[in-house]
Design a protein around this motif. Structure first.
Motif, PDB file in Angstrom:
ATOM      1  N   GLY A   4      -3.386 -48.317  56.714  1.00  0.00           N
ATOM      2  CA  GLY A   4      -3.333 -47.076  57.453  1.00  0.00           C
ATOM      3  C   GLY A   4      -3.507 -47.282  58.930  1.00  0.00           C
ATOM      4  O   GLY A   4      -4.186 -48.185  59.360  1.00  0.00           O
ATOM      5  N   GLU A   5      -2.864 -46.436  59.698  1.00  0.00           N
ATOM      6  CA  GLU A   5      -3.121 -46.422  61.119  1.00  0.00           C
ATOM      7  C   GLU A   5      -2.915 -45.008  61.613  1.00  0.00           C
ATOM      8  O   GLU A   5      -2.211 -44.221  61.009  1.00  0.00           O
ATOM      9  CB  GLU A   5      -2.232 -47.411  61.864  1.00  0.00           C
ATOM     10  CG  GLU A   5      -0.777 -47.027  61.883  1.00  0.00           C
ATOM     11  CD  GLU A   5       0.045 -48.056  62.612  1.00  0.00           C
ATOM     12  OE1 GLU A   5       0.627 -47.700  63.634  1.00  0.00           O
ATOM     13  OE2 GLU A   5       0.094 -49.202  62.158  1.00  0.00           O
ATOM     14  N   ALA A  22      -8.860 -45.347  59.831  1.00  0.00           N
ATOM     15  CA  ALA A  22      -8.024 -46.344  59.162  1.00  0.00           C
ATOM     16  C   ALA A  22      -8.328 -46.300  57.667  1.00  0.00           C
ATOM     17  O   ALA A  22      -9.257 -45.610  57.235  1.00  0.00           O
ATOM     18  CB  ALA A  22      -8.315 -47.739  59.724  1.00  0.00           C
ATOM     19  N   LEU A  23      -7.553 -47.040  56.914  1.00  0.00           N
ATOM     20  CA  LEU A  23      -7.714 -47.123  55.470  1.00  0.00           C
ATOM     21  C   LEU A  23      -8.008 -48.558  55.060  1.00  0.00           C
ATOM     22  O   LEU A  23      -7.376 -49.489  55.574  1.00  0.00           O
ATOM     23  CB  LEU A  23      -6.431 -46.681  54.761  1.00  0.00           C
ATOM     24  CG  LEU A  23      -5.952 -45.265  55.004  1.00  0.00           C
ATOM     25  CD1 LEU A  23      -4.534 -45.093  54.474  1.00  0.00           C
ATOM     26  CD2 LEU A  23      -6.895 -44.272  54.361  1.00  0.00           C
ATOM     27  N   SER A  24      -8.930 -48.740  54.128  1.00  0.00           N
ATOM     28  CA  SER A  24      -9.136 -50.062  53.551  1.00  0.00           C
ATOM     29  C   SER A  24      -7.960 -50.361  52.622  1.00  0.00           C
ATOM     30  O   SER A  24      -7.190 -49.472  52.241  1.00  0.00           O
ATOM     31  CB  SER A  24     -10.448 -50.101  52.763  1.00  0.00           C
ATOM     32  OG  SER A  24     -10.321 -49.329  51.575  1.00  0.00           O
ATOM     33  N   ALA A  25      -7.829 -51.621  52.220  1.00  0.00           N
ATOM     34  CA  ALA A  25      -6.775 -52.003  51.271  1.00  0.00           C
ATOM     35  C   ALA A  25      -6.952 -51.248  49.957  1.00  0.00           C
ATOM     36  O   ALA A  25      -5.964 -50.802  49.353  1.00  0.00           O
ATOM     37  CB  ALA A  25      -6.799 -53.516  51.051  1.00  0.00           C
ATOM     38  N   ALA A  26      -8.187 -51.085  49.506  1.00  0.00           N
ATOM     39  CA  ALA A  26      -8.439 -50.355  48.252  1.00  0.00           C
ATOM     40  C   ALA A  26      -8.029 -48.893  48.376  1.00  0.00           C
ATOM     41  O   ALA A  26      -7.455 -48.323  47.441  1.00  0.00           O
ATOM     42  CB  ALA A  26      -9.918 -50.467  47.867  1.00  0.00           C
ATOM     43  N   ALA A  27      -8.297 -48.269  49.516  1.00  0.00           N
ATOM     44  CA  ALA A  27      -7.906 -46.868  49.725  1.00  0.00           C
ATOM     45  C   ALA A  27      -6.390 -46.743  49.764  1.00  0.00           C
ATOM     46  O   ALA A  27      -5.817 -45.799  49.212  1.00  0.00           O
ATOM     47  CB  ALA A  27      -8.531 -46.318  50.996  1.00  0.00           C
ATOM     48  N   THR A  28      -5.724 -47.695  50.398  1.00  0.00           N
ATOM     49  CA  THR A  28      -4.264 -47.690  50.459  1.00  0.00           C
ATOM     50  C   THR A  28      -3.676 -47.757  49.055  1.00  0.00           C
ATOM     51  O   THR A  28      -2.774 -46.986  48.702  1.00  0.00           O
ATOM     52  CB  THR A  28      -3.768 -48.875  51.312  1.00  0.00           C
ATOM     53  OG1 THR A  28      -4.260 -48.706  52.646  1.00  0.00           O
ATOM     54  CG2 THR A  28      -2.258 -48.959  51.337  1.00  0.00           C
ATOM     55  N   THR A  76      -0.254 -43.366  58.100  1.00  0.00           N
ATOM     56  CA  THR A  76       0.890 -44.011  57.491  1.00  0.00           C
ATOM     57  C   THR A  76       0.359 -44.925  56.394  1.00  0.00           C
ATOM     58  O   THR A  76      -0.487 -45.776  56.649  1.00  0.00           O
ATOM     59  CB  THR A  76       1.669 -44.836  58.531  1.00  0.00           C
ATOM     60  OG1 THR A  76       2.112 -43.959  59.563  1.00  0.00           O
ATOM     61  CG2 THR A  76       2.850 -45.548  57.897  1.00  0.00           C
ATOM     62  N   VAL A  77       0.849 -44.714  55.175  1.00  0.00           N
ATOM     63  CA  VAL A  77       0.402 -45.503  54.029  1.00  0.00           C
ATOM     64  C   VAL A  77       1.619 -46.217  53.458  1.00  0.00           C
ATOM     65  O   VAL A  77       2.582 -45.561  53.036  1.00  0.00           O
ATOM     66  CB  VAL A  77      -0.244 -44.597  52.948  1.00  0.00           C
ATOM     67  CG1 VAL A  77      -0.745 -45.432  51.774  1.00  0.00           C
ATOM     68  CG2 VAL A  77      -1.365 -43.763  53.541  1.00  0.00           C
ATOM     69  N   GLU A  78       1.589 -47.534  53.468  1.00  0.00           N
ATOM     70  CA  GLU A  78       2.712 -48.298  52.936  1.00  0.00           C
ATOM     71  C   GLU A  78       2.987 -47.884  51.497  1.00  0.00           C
ATOM     72  O   GLU A  78       2.075 -47.811  50.672  1.00  0.00           O
ATOM     73  CB  GLU A  78       2.399 -49.787  53.009  1.00  0.00           C
ATOM     74  CG  GLU A  78       3.568 -50.670  52.639  1.00  0.00           C
ATOM     75  CD  GLU A  78       3.253 -52.143  52.768  1.00  0.00           C
ATOM     76  OE1 GLU A  78       3.853 -52.912  52.008  1.00  0.00           O
ATOM     77  OE2 GLU A  78       2.417 -52.500  53.609  1.00  0.00           O
ATOM     78  N   GLY A  79       4.252 -47.554  51.212  1.00  0.00           N
ATOM     79  CA  GLY A  79       4.636 -47.135  49.870  1.00  0.00           C
ATOM     80  C   GLY A  79       4.529 -45.640  49.632  1.00  0.00           C
ATOM     81  O   GLY A  79       4.870 -45.162  48.557  1.00  0.00           O
ATOM     82  N   VAL A  80       4.065 -44.899  50.628  1.00  0.00           N
ATOM     83  CA  VAL A  80       3.982 -43.428  50.540  1.00  0.00           C
ATOM     84  C   VAL A  80       4.973 -42.874  51.557  1.00  0.00           C
ATOM     85  O   VAL A  80       4.890 -43.202  52.743  1.00  0.00           O
ATOM     86  CB  VAL A  80       2.546 -42.930  50.814  1.00  0.00           C
ATOM     87  CG1 VAL A  80       2.488 -41.420  50.908  1.00  0.00           C
ATOM     88  CG2 VAL A  80       1.594 -43.441  49.731  1.00  0.00           C
TER      89      VAL A  80
END
Length: 140
Positions: A4-5, A22-28, A76-80
């Motif tokens: 996330g950013e 921001a988002l952690s990898a687990a949150a993403t 922005t979430v990769e894959g969303v």
């Protein structure tokens, strides 16, 4: 910190490199799963007691925001395919405006109203003070 950013900060567009959240990898990863199950998502953090002090994840538009809420970011979430809005009550934002927030995930049951509850995990916020440079970029 993961996928996330911030695209938009409270009060306007964030300068490049400056971010409040921001988002952690687990949150993403969890957001990708929740998006697949529920469609577009949003967060709201009320600043109340108990579960209200944790970020709550809802289907986009399910929680009605108003003039007493601040949009901290469109994450922005990769894959969303669409951004995930992160809203906070204005009162809480005034207390936390000097911090950088990271949405993370831990085992355990949070609120029954937040979409991740059936997954046996809950979102939480980790925070650190913004640097002087970050503060100047976000508030300036």
């Amino acid at each position: 910190m993961g996928g996330g950013e911030e695209q938009e900060a409270a009060g306007g567009a964030a300068p490049e490199g400056a971010s409040r959240i921001a988002l952690s990898a687990a949150a993403t990863e969890l957001l990708r799963l929740l998006r697949d199950q529920h469609g577009p998502l949003m967060f709201h953090q009320s600043g109340g007691c108990c579960d209200g002090s944790a970020p709550m994840c809802y289907q986009a538009g399910e929680f009605r925001t108003g003039s007493s809420d601040v949009l901290l970011a469109r994450l922005t979430v990769e894959g969303v395919p669409e951004p995930v809005g992160f809203w906070m009550s204005a009162d809480q934002f005034e207390r936390w405006r000097h911090t950088h927030l990271t949405v993370d995930v831990v085992p355990g049951r949070g609120s029954g109203f937040s979409l991740e509850a059936p997954e046996g995990v809950r979102f939480l916020i980790r925070s650190r003070l913004l640097t002087e440079e970050e503060r100047a970029g976000l508030d300036g």
